[in-house]
Design a protein around this motif. Structure first.
Motif, short mmCIF file in Angstrom:
data_model
loop_
_atom_site.label_atom_id
_atom_site.label_comp_id
_atom_site.label_asym_id
_atom_site.label_seq_id
_atom_site.Cartn_x
_atom_site.Cartn_y
_atom_site.Cartn_z
N UNK A 134 0.82 -1.21 0.00
CA UNK A 134 0.00 0.00 0.00
C UNK A 134 0.86 1.26 0.00
N UNK A 135 1.87 1.28 0.87
CA UNK A 135 2.72 2.46 1.00
C UNK A 135 3.58 2.65 -0.24
N UNK A 136 4.16 1.56 -0.73
CA UNK A 136 5.02 1.64 -1.92
C UNK A 136 4.25 2.08 -3.15
N UNK A 137 2.96 1.73 -3.22
CA UNK A 137 2.17 2.06 -4.39
C UNK A 137 1.44 3.38 -4.31
N UNK A 138 1.59 4.10 -3.19
CA UNK A 138 0.87 5.35 -3.00
C UNK A 138 1.62 6.53 -3.60
N UNK A 139 0.85 7.55 -3.97
CA UNK A 139 1.46 8.81 -4.42
C UNK A 139 1.84 9.69 -3.23
N UNK A 140 1.15 9.48 -2.10
CA UNK A 140 1.39 10.31 -0.93
C UNK A 140 1.03 9.53 0.32
N UNK A 141 1.67 9.90 1.44
CA UNK A 141 1.43 9.25 2.73
C UNK A 141 0.98 10.30 3.74
N UNK A 142 -0.17 10.01 4.38
CA UNK A 142 -0.63 10.83 5.49
C UNK A 142 -0.49 10.00 6.76
N UNK A 143 0.25 10.51 7.72
CA UNK A 143 0.42 9.85 9.01
C UNK A 143 -0.48 10.53 10.02
N UNK A 144 -1.33 9.73 10.68
CA UNK A 144 -2.19 10.23 11.74
C UNK A 144 -1.69 9.61 13.05
N UNK A 145 -1.18 10.43 13.94
CA UNK A 145 -0.44 9.91 15.09
C UNK A 145 -0.99 10.40 16.42
N UNK A 146 -1.05 9.46 17.37
CA UNK A 146 -1.38 9.78 18.75
C UNK A 146 -0.17 9.61 19.64
N UNK A 147 -0.40 9.60 20.95
CA UNK A 147 0.70 9.59 21.91
C UNK A 147 1.56 8.35 21.81
N UNK A 148 1.00 7.24 21.30
CA UNK A 148 1.76 5.99 21.23
C UNK A 148 3.01 6.06 20.39
N UNK A 149 3.07 7.01 19.46
CA UNK A 149 4.26 7.09 18.61
C UNK A 149 5.49 7.52 19.40
N UNK A 150 5.30 8.20 20.52
CA UNK A 150 6.44 8.70 21.29
C UNK A 150 6.95 7.76 22.35
N UNK A 151 6.25 6.64 22.57
CA UNK A 151 6.65 5.72 23.65
C UNK A 151 8.05 5.18 23.43
N UNK A 152 8.40 4.89 22.18
CA UNK A 152 9.73 4.35 21.89
C UNK A 152 10.83 5.39 22.05
N UNK A 153 10.45 6.65 22.18
CA UNK A 153 11.42 7.70 22.50
C UNK A 153 11.54 7.92 24.00
N UNK A 154 10.76 7.14 24.76
CA UNK A 154 10.79 7.26 26.21
C UNK A 154 9.74 8.18 26.78
N UNK A 155 8.78 8.63 25.95
CA UNK A 155 7.73 9.53 26.42
C UNK A 155 6.56 8.73 26.99
N UNK A 156 5.91 9.25 28.04
CA UNK A 156 4.72 8.57 28.58
C UNK A 156 3.53 8.80 27.67
N UNK A 157 2.63 7.80 27.60
CA UNK A 157 1.42 7.99 26.79
C UNK A 157 0.20 8.27 27.66
N UNK A 158 0.38 8.34 28.99
CA UNK A 158 -0.70 8.68 29.93
C UNK A 158 -1.90 7.75 29.77
N UNK A 159 -1.66 6.49 29.42
CA UNK A 159 -2.76 5.55 29.20
C UNK A 159 -3.43 5.23 30.54
N UNK A 160 -4.62 5.79 30.75
CA UNK A 160 -5.37 5.54 31.97
C UNK A 160 -4.77 6.28 33.16
N UNK A 161 -5.53 6.32 34.24
CA UNK A 161 -5.09 7.03 35.44
C UNK A 161 -3.83 6.42 36.02
#
Length: 263
Positions: free
Chosen positions: A7-34
């Protein structure tokens, strides 16, 4: 994985829709639940405050040191965080970004076309607001790590001298100045209308605050070209897309390798 790569290789353009989970691997908290929020910020557990309660603009009027303690700490955290290598994969795709994150990590990683639907912690506005001015945060906020309260002096508005606040859409927020974010969203909408073969890659966006999921599903509704990356909530409704139950860095690294095999 292979279908997502196609899908990505055949696309003309890529739109990324991102929430807090993308930053977890950088060490950022995602505040999931209390409990997740309290693990990231133990002082608020002692006070019995939840994320929704501390991220409320009323504190800037009632207890500015408490309010700036939270946002000042986050400002310093995001300034010191190094984006993980998955962001470089997105940059190699020349991706456009729609995000609910306020941390500025996409820009720090070199991506330029970013629509921040909830604003940015790196920009400030007047609490009142006395004008609709938005300015970059050139200040530091000292925070007592035990009490999580900000120390004087607190950031002020350059126009009226009153208290400043982050240009972030908070819970129950009637004072947010939205024009910076709205200009980004308008530009994204205009761009989307010009794209014929668009693939949407949704990363780390849960169902608790569904803003990002709705955008991803709307943008991919006509084609079903949706790749959903989420280790906890990866399901795609009605089979309209591809599900990757993985963390962001793992998935993006694997996609880069799979795309390499298809070319």
């Amino acid at each position: 994985m292979e279908r997502a790569a196609e899908l990505i290789a055949g696309a003309d353009a890529v739109l990324v829709c991102a929430g807090a989970g993308i930053g977890v691997d950088s060490g950022l908290p995602d505040f999931r639940g209390t409990e997740g929020f309290w693990r990231a910020y133990p002082p608020y557990e002692r006070l019995g405050l939840k994320f929704e309660e501390i991220a409320d603009p009323v504190h800037f009027a009632d207890d500015p040191a408490l309010a700036w303690g939270f946002y000042g700490h986050r400002l310093a955290l995001y300034r010191s965080t190094v984006p993980h290598e998955g962001f470089e994969v997105l940059r190699s795709w020349d991706a456009r970004i729609f995000t609910s994150n306020v941390d500025g990590q996409f820009q720090k990683a070199g991506l330029t076309d970013v629509a921040e639907v909830h604003g940015s912690i790196h920009h400030a506005q007047c609490v009142e607001p006395c004008t609709d001015d938005i300015w970059e945060c050139s200040f530091d906020v000292a925070v007592d790590p035990e009490s999580m309260r900000a120390l004087d002096p607190l950031p002020t508005c350059p126009n009226c001298g009153g208290l400043a606040r982050p240009n972030i859409l908070m819970f129950g927020d009637w004072g947010w100045v939205p024009h910076r974010s709205q200009a980004q969203l308008d530009e994204l909408t205009a761009w989307r209308r010009t794209q014929q073969r668009l693939v949407v890659v949704e990363i780390g966006a849960g169902t608790a605050v569904p803003t990002v999921r709705r955008q991803a599903e709307l943008a991919s509704a006509a084609s079903g070209a949706l790749v959903r990356i989420n280790p906890r909530e990866p399901e795609v409704r009605h089979g309209r897309g591809v599900s990757l139950p993985m963390n962001a860095l793992e998935a993006l690294t694997a996609l880069r390798a799979a795309i390499g095999r298809t070319s």
